[in-house]
Design a protein around this motif. Structure first.
Motif: not given
Length: 716
Positions: A206-219
């Motif tokens: 769950t943490a991986f999925s959330q971090k990836l979604t956030t990173a894809t937008a932020a980067k």
């Protein structure tokens, strides 16, 4: 899909009986009873909308956690009643009773799972973080309960059980196999250890999925001037400006990242520095050593999975995962994939030289780099086939493609008709909902379409059931398709690339699999099949998108209404086997990388992820220096969260099935209602009521053959 293998399967949804439920021992009996008795939220009863469709107007962010906790408590009570029953175990009072359990949880989670994937926010993410370990613990407490398994085993071994046939026999076998797979035969001490590992894995995924979604937008990279985006269309530049303004960079330009390594703009950007910036942002989004870095999580997940496999007696996690697949062992999967390597590597080398020559002719002195491949491939494609993506897009308006293309093909093949339902609530204003009717007018189900990318939507494309078809529960399917097509700038038409069009047909293949479900038991219904079978109907359905009669129905210029010219269609088909070095190469290397990751021992899995990836890619035999995997390890959501661990090969395996199946269609008259009935009868409406190999043989009359795929890919 053939070239853009999106996440076609639905996000993990807890349907009644599908995952079996929630821990029976984590809450005391009285607490569970009280929770269920006092819950009166919007999910306490099925929705009163047509076919129990979700009423998004009734849900608040604060509703989800109480509803999920109540669903968990209700599931506990139901399972406890089965476990402690005084009557002798029978198929009905044990196996079917387990299948019946979990209505409330299934109702809640089928909607919640879609929202956290497609329209999430901080509150929903926090709920997801809070409930994922509860759900993991629930499933462990069910599947590791000795008394409950004793009842299941008693039915499985009984004369009554052995006498069952058809769907009843399949339900008994899959239920028993699931208990064994999840550790029912372990000792008490081993079960305790397994529960702890499962809990930690659930949290990490769950943490991986959330971090990836956030990173894809932020980067997403920000550019100062429009000149840096030369080569993009005016509409694309306007969309980049709008995104930059939305994200707090007025006057600048931002290119949103897709979930894949390759980014669509790479084929158009004339500025090589801009291409490299976009490329670097993509491949480094979650491996830069900052707050978005997922590599430590990957190490933890891979190590825990390897330990879990060892605990349950499997040689590796890939073997553990493949217990119910069409392909039975990771060795068989790898042998299948390696069979493509010689011809594909030769293609990659040949195409690399072609592109390097094109770059040199344009004055580029530096060697061809990964961020150059798509750009020069597009140039060569234009030169060789006189084909430009910007020529194509005006003919593919999104909603016309759906209604006059995807729906048109389903009507001509299966007799289905569709009616827009603007009155049904949706969770985002850019969505649409439709009734789906049989040829005789019978209401078959409901279909929702959510096409456009958003910063709070995970990447890829998928199908999900809001309501699963089941005669046991008396429910018909309510299905959604979710895509990530670039949204139009304000006042501009919603245009799709040809790749987007194929994704639409692909995901609707999953939707048809769900709509045509005609099963008694929800855990065998529709798309509840093995990973290496579920992508077969979706990839098969892509073939309808390029039939002339279908193209002529939907491929019309959004301004003039003119049908796409025949010579442009000819060019599209002629170009379809070009750039296979990238098209198949990035998918094959990702699938092999997945397989490599999940054949590691716990000690091997603990090594640095990027170092392991480098070694695995070097050993693949493919030109991964120029064509990296479709997903690199730190952003490979399919395998670290979406249920495709040791299963990404299934896209290539099912592409083989799809091409072989389409070869049968072409040899038997093409898109006809008679063939539609045969397709539906043999596999598209069968769910998991039969062995997958048997279903394929029922359809084609033979075992899978790879030659049609090799021909379609231009590798034969």
């Amino acid at each position: 899909m053939k070239t853009r293998l999106m996440a076609a399967a639905a996000p993990l949804v807890l349907g009644a009986g599908l995952l079996g439920g929630i821990p029976v021992t984590a809450f005391a009996k009285d607490a569970a009873t009280a929770t269920v008795a006092t819950y009166s939220g919007p999910f306490a009863k099925p929705s009163t909308l047509d076919l129990q469709a979700p009423d998004f107007t009734a849900y608040k962010d604060t509703d989800w956690q109480p509803a999920i906790e109540a669903g968990i408590a209700a599931k506990r009570q139901e399972i406890r009643a089965i476990t402690l029953a005084r009557s002798a175990p029978t198929f009905e009072n044990t196996i079917v009773a387990i299948e019946r359990s979990g209505d409330l949880l299934g109702r809640v989670y089928s909607v919640f799972g879609q929202l956290t994937s497609a329209n999430t926010n901080d509150t929903l993410d926090a709920v997801d973080t809070a409930v994922s370990p509860l759900i993991s613990a629930l499933n462990d407490d069910i599947y590791l309960d000795e008394r409950l398994f004793a009842r299941v085993k008693a039915v499985h071994d009984s004369p009554q059980g052995k006498a069952l046939t058809g769907e009843d026999a399949m339900l008994l076998q899959t239920t028993y196999d699931k208990f064994v797979h999840r550790g029912a035969l372990l000792s008490s001490a081993q079960k305790t250890e397994l529960k702890a590992m499962n809990l930690e894995i659930a949290k990490l995924e769950t943490a991986f999925s959330q971090k990836l979604t956030t990173a894809t937008a932020a980067k997403a990279p920000v550019f100062d001037t429009a000149a840096e985006l030369a080569g993009l269309s005016q509409a694309e530049i306007a969309a980049a400006a709008a995104l930059a303004t939305e994200k707090g960079h007025p006057g600048k330009f931002m290119l949103a990242l897709n979930n894949t390594t390759q980014q669509a703009a790479l084929s158009s950007l004339t500025n090589r520095t801009s291409r490299k910036r976009l490329w670097d942002a993509s491949v480094n989004r979650t491996s830069g050593g900052d707050a978005y870095d997922t590599t430590a999580m990957v190490t933890q997940i891979a190590t825990l999975r390897a330990r879990k496999a060892k605990l349950v007696g499997a040689p590796d996690f890939a073997t553990y995962q493949m217990y119910d697949r069409m392909v039975k062992t990771p060795g068989q999967a790898m042998e299948f994939m390696k069979g493509f390597v010689p011809a594909l590597r030769a293609t990659q080398d040949r195409e690399a030289k072609l592109l390097a020559d094109a770059a040199k002719a344009e004055g580029q002195s530096e060697p061809l780099a990964p961020w150059d491949w798509a750009y020069y491939a597009e140039k060569v494609r234009k030169a060789r086939y006189n084909l430009d993506e910007n020529q194509i897009k005006p003919y593919f308006e999104v909603w016309r493609t759906l209604e006059d293309g995807v729906f048109f093909a389903a009507n001509k093949t299966y007799g289905l008709t569709f009616k827009r339902r603007a009155d049904l609530p949706v969770y985002h204003p850019t969505m649409r909902a439709y009734e789906v009717h049989e040829a005789d007018g019978t209401l078959l189900g409901l279909f929702y379409f959510d096409p456009f990318a958003r910063s709070n939507k995970r990447g890829g494309a998928w199908m999900n059931n809001f309501v699963e078809q089941s005669y046991l529960h008396g429910t018909k399917p309510v299905i959604t398709n979710t895509l990530n097509i670039a949204p139009p700038a304000e006042g501009q038409p919603a245009l799709a690339s040809f790749d987007d069009v194929m994704t639409m047909f692909h995901e609707f293949g999953h939707a048809l699999h769900g709509l045509f479900a005609s099963q008694k038991y929800p855990s065998l219904s529709g798309t509840s099949t093995a990973r290496d079978f579920v992508e077969f109907p979706s990839q098969f359905n892509e073939n309808f998108g390029t039939l002339p009669v279908v193209l002529n129905s939907y491929a019309k210029h959004y301004q003039t209404g003119a049908v796409i010219p025949a010579d442009l269609v000819t060019k599209i088909k002629a170009a379809s086997t070009f750039n296979q070095g990238l098209g198949l190469g990035e998918t094959l290397s990702a699938a092999m990388l997945d397989n490599d990751w999940h054949q590691l021992t716990p000690e091997q899995a603990a090594q640095a992820p990027m170092a392991f990836e480098a070694k695995a890619l070097a050993a693949s035999g493919l030109a991964t220096d120029l064509i990296p995997p479709r997903y690199r390890t730190p952003y490979f959501r399919h395998i670290w969260d979406n249920g495709y661990a040791a299963g990404y090969y299934s896209y290539i395996w099912t592409e083989m099935l799809a091409h072989d199946g389409w070869d049968w269609v072409e040899k038997n008259g093409g898109m006809t209602r008679a063939n539609g009935e045969h397709i539906r009868k043999t596999f598209l409406g069968q769910g998991h009521t039969k062995d997958f190999g048997e279903m394929f043989r029922d359809f084609t009359g033979h075992d899978p053959q790879v030659e049609p795929m090799l021909k379609a890919r231009g590798l034969k």
